[in-house]
Design a protein around this motif. Structure first.
Motif, short mmCIF file in Angstrom:
data_model
loop_
_atom_site.label_atom_id
_atom_site.label_comp_id
_atom_site.label_asym_id
_atom_site.label_seq_id
_atom_site.Cartn_x
_atom_site.Cartn_y
_atom_site.Cartn_z
N VAL A 23 0.83 -1.20 0.00
CA VAL A 23 0.00 0.00 0.00
C VAL A 23 0.87 1.25 0.00
O VAL A 23 0.61 2.21 -0.74
N LEU A 24 1.90 1.28 0.78
CA LEU A 24 2.81 2.43 0.83
C LEU A 24 3.52 2.62 -0.51
O LEU A 24 3.65 3.75 -0.99
N GLN A 25 3.96 1.54 -1.12
CA GLN A 25 4.65 1.63 -2.40
C GLN A 25 3.70 2.18 -3.48
O GLN A 25 4.08 3.08 -4.24
N GLU A 26 2.49 1.68 -3.54
CA GLU A 26 1.53 2.16 -4.55
C GLU A 26 1.11 3.60 -4.29
O GLU A 26 0.90 4.37 -5.23
N THR A 27 1.02 3.99 -3.03
CA THR A 27 0.69 5.37 -2.70
C THR A 27 1.81 6.30 -3.14
O THR A 27 1.54 7.38 -3.68
N CYS A 28 3.04 5.91 -2.94
CA CYS A 28 4.18 6.72 -3.38
C CYS A 28 4.17 6.88 -4.89
O CYS A 28 4.40 7.98 -5.42
N VAL A 29 3.91 5.81 -5.61
CA VAL A 29 3.86 5.88 -7.08
C VAL A 29 2.72 6.80 -7.51
O VAL A 29 2.88 7.62 -8.42
#
Length: 144
Positions: A23-29
């Motif tokens: 979730v954090l990775q996709e939010t950053c992207v």
């Protein structure tokens, strides 16, 4: 590292849990993409062109192929203009609504229990006629 994070051989697993890593990775992207779009929209806005006139439609405007039959049916309904200025619009819209209502209600009206299409001539004729009329209006709309 706690004992729950180790697998049977005492090594870390090769996957990451969905929460919070993925979730954090996709939010950053998503934030980076949004920032890039915002930067492009701010510093390189698209051309707007001339102001639109809602009362005149340019001659070169046509819908996509899957709406050409409906478009041509509305144009063909102009034949009924002798009934009054309301007639082409009402007949063009309600005529298409009646066709869709027939196709929607036909399974409820046709009580033939046989599933073989060759033993259901009314359904076969209705489907074939619908496809032929749709194809004719689509081709007519393309070339008109």
């Amino acid at each position: 590292m706690n004992e729950q994070a180790k697998n049977a051989k005492g090594r870390r697993p090769r996957y990451h849990p969905f929460w919070p890593h993925h979730v954090l990775q996709e939010t950053c992207v998503a934030v980076v993409v949004f920032a890039a779009l915002l930067t492009l929209a701010t510093f390189a806005p698209g051309e707007i062109g001339e102001k639109a006139d809602p009362y005149t439609t340019p001659e070169h405007i046509k819908p996509e192929w899957y709406f050409l039959a409906s478009y041509q049916f509305l144009k063909a309904a102009e034949v009924t203009a002798f009934l009054g200025p309301w007639a082409p619009k009402v007949i063009g819209v309600f005529g298409q609504g009646i066709v869709f209502a027939i196709f929607f209600l036909f399974p409820f009206l046709d009580r033939n229990p046989d599933l073989n299409p060759y033993r259901r001539p009314m359904a076969l004729v209705l489907a074939a006629a619908g496809l032929v009329v749709w194809a004719v209006f689509t081709v007519w709309g393309h070339f008109s």
